[in-house]
Design a protein around this motif. Structure first.
Motif, PDB file in Angstrom:
ATOM      1  N   ASP A 122      -1.502  58.384  52.246  1.00  0.00           N
ATOM      2  CA  ASP A 122      -1.779  59.759  52.644  1.00  0.00           C
ATOM      3  C   ASP A 122      -3.036  60.229  51.918  1.00  0.00           C
ATOM      4  O   ASP A 122      -2.980  60.742  50.800  1.00  0.00           O
ATOM      5  CB  ASP A 122      -0.584  60.655  52.307  1.00  0.00           C
ATOM      6  CG  ASP A 122      -0.758  62.083  52.814  1.00  0.00           C
ATOM      7  OD1 ASP A 122      -1.794  62.374  53.451  1.00  0.00           O
ATOM      8  OD2 ASP A 122       0.142  62.902  52.573  1.00  0.00           O
ATOM      9  N   SER A 124      -4.849  62.670  52.290  1.00  0.00           N
ATOM     10  CA  SER A 124      -4.972  64.111  52.058  1.00  0.00           C
ATOM     11  C   SER A 124      -4.559  64.485  50.640  1.00  0.00           C
ATOM     12  O   SER A 124      -4.962  65.538  50.134  1.00  0.00           O
ATOM     13  CB  SER A 124      -4.133  64.891  53.072  1.00  0.00           C
ATOM     14  OG  SER A 124      -2.746  64.607  52.909  1.00  0.00           O
ATOM     15  N   ALA A 127      -7.504  65.007  48.377  1.00  0.00           N
ATOM     16  CA  ALA A 127      -8.495  66.017  48.767  1.00  0.00           C
ATOM     17  C   ALA A 127      -7.860  67.397  48.793  1.00  0.00           C
ATOM     18  O   ALA A 127      -6.642  67.565  48.801  1.00  0.00           O
ATOM     19  CB  ALA A 127      -9.079  65.673  50.137  1.00  0.00           C
ATOM     20  N   ARG A 132      -9.094  67.718  53.479  1.00  0.00           N
ATOM     21  CA  ARG A 132      -7.811  67.072  53.797  1.00  0.00           C
ATOM     22  C   ARG A 132      -7.744  66.755  55.286  1.00  0.00           C
ATOM     23  O   ARG A 132      -7.429  65.629  55.684  1.00  0.00           O
ATOM     24  CB  ARG A 132      -6.653  67.975  53.390  1.00  0.00           C
ATOM     25  CG  ARG A 132      -6.562  68.247  51.906  1.00  0.00           C
ATOM     26  CD  ARG A 132      -5.564  69.366  51.640  1.00  0.00           C
ATOM     27  NE  ARG A 132      -4.225  68.979  52.072  1.00  0.00           N
ATOM     28  CZ  ARG A 132      -3.244  68.654  51.241  1.00  0.00           C
ATOM     29  NH1 ARG A 132      -3.441  68.710  49.928  1.00  0.00           N
ATOM     30  NH2 ARG A 132      -2.071  68.305  51.679  1.00  0.00           N
ATOM     31  N   THR A 133      -8.021  67.736  56.116  1.00  0.00           N
ATOM     32  CA  THR A 133      -7.963  67.510  57.561  1.00  0.00           C
ATOM     33  C   THR A 133      -9.088  66.595  58.029  1.00  0.00           C
ATOM     34  O   THR A 133      -8.935  65.853  59.003  1.00  0.00           O
ATOM     35  CB  THR A 133      -8.040  68.851  58.313  1.00  0.00           C
ATOM     36  OG1 THR A 133      -9.246  69.548  57.925  1.00  0.00           O
ATOM     37  CG2 THR A 133      -6.841  69.724  57.966  1.00  0.00           C
ATOM     38  N   GLN A 136      -7.888  63.043  57.564  1.00  0.00           N
ATOM     39  CA  GLN A 136      -6.882  62.722  58.569  1.00  0.00           C
ATOM     40  C   GLN A 136      -7.528  62.507  59.937  1.00  0.00           C
ATOM     41  O   GLN A 136      -7.176  61.573  60.668  1.00  0.00           O
ATOM     42  CB  GLN A 136      -5.843  63.844  58.642  1.00  0.00           C
ATOM     43  CG  GLN A 136      -4.965  63.960  57.400  1.00  0.00           C
ATOM     44  CD  GLN A 136      -4.069  65.187  57.441  1.00  0.00           C
ATOM     45  OE1 GLN A 136      -4.351  66.162  58.138  1.00  0.00           O
ATOM     46  NE2 GLN A 136      -2.959  65.133  56.692  1.00  0.00           N
ATOM     47  N   THR A 195      -7.277  71.160  42.405  1.00  0.00           N
ATOM     48  CA  THR A 195      -8.589  71.099  43.041  1.00  0.00           C
ATOM     49  C   THR A 195      -9.647  71.566  42.057  1.00  0.00           C
ATOM     50  O   THR A 195      -9.467  72.592  41.387  1.00  0.00           O
ATOM     51  CB  THR A 195      -8.626  71.986  44.287  1.00  0.00           C
ATOM     52  OG1 THR A 195      -7.581  71.578  45.189  1.00  0.00           O
ATOM     53  CG2 THR A 195      -9.964  71.868  45.008  1.00  0.00           C
TER      54      THR A 195
END
Length: 253
Positions: A122, A124, A127, A132-133, A136, A195
């Protein structure tokens, strides 16, 4: 007129010129005993010398083979042309072997310390924000991360490698990272999941279907100025020397 023919014994007794010279013959068996004793000694000496010489030759061959094996084991991977490296890691189809923590961050790295590693499908999780998206959407299948330390600076470092489908996808992600980091709309997370703030040093490279990155914060997570001492050396050591030269080039070789 009849001539007398000298007997065989007379021939032996009177050599040419008519001089009678005394001839001494060795006693029966004396010459034979000396010859046999000489023959018995000479083969033994020659045999020992031959065996010793053969042993030295065999020992020399063994030592030479050992040196060759050690030299071959220490020899770095053959240097490939840049285009050949790109071709060998251009897509997952030509480079199907998945990444592993042991490959990307082995325990014998001397340039820096590895305090923690993580491998996840994963991407994401590596990030934050819009990145993140993005990962993906472009089909990231693996994120291999590590928390690092360096002996010349008191920084908290998170470095990683992302596995994308192909070179085009990796370059598109690289372009998005640049935009998102500059606008503060996305970025990479630390190993803790936090983050990093806007302005923290973030460096990345793309090669083949991989994205390599590095995030730097202070020892307590505080921001570090991009022009702070050792930041340039740190990113070069982690991204260029280790992840690119030691990992990707070796994988392509």
């Amino acid at each position: 007129m009849r001539y007398a023919t000298p007997s065989r014994s007379a021939h032996r007794a009177a050599p040419a010129g008519g001089l009678n010279l005394p001839i001494r013959f060795p006693a029966r068996g004396q010459h034979r005993r000396r010859s046999r004793r000489h023959l018995r000694r000479e083969p033994l000496t020659t045999h020992l010398f031959t065996r010793g010489l053969a042993g030295l030759i065999v020992l020399g061959i063994v030592v030479m083979l050992g040196v060759l094996f050690v030299a071959d084991d220490r020899r770095p991977p053959a240097q490939l042309a840049s285009a050949e490296v790109d071709a060998r890691i251009a897509t997952r189809e030509v480079d199907p072997a998945p990444l592993s923590e042991a490959e990307v961050f082995p325990g014998d790295i001397t340039a820096f310390g590895v305090t923690r590693t993580d491998l996840t499908a994963d991407c994401s999780l590596a990030a934050g924000g819009a990145l993140r998206t993005t990962l993906q959407r472009y089909g990231c299948s693996q994120a291999v991360r590590a928390a690092l330390t360096v002996p010349y600076a008191d920084y908290r470092i998170t470095a990683g490698m992302l596995n994308l489908p192909d070179t085009t996808s990796a370059m598109a992600v690289g372009d998005q990272i640049r935009y998102l980091v500059e606008t503060g709309d996305g970025g990479f997370t630390e190993m803790s999941g936090a983050t990093t703030g806007l302005g923290a040093p973030v460096a990345w490279r793309t090669r083949g279907h991989y994205v390599m990155y590095c995030v730097i914060t202070g020892p307590s997570g505080e921001l570090v100025a991009p022009d702070a001492p050792q930041v340039t050396q740190l990113t070069r050591d982690v991204l260029d020397t280790h992840l690119h030269d030691s990992i990707l080039i070796r994988r392509a070789s």
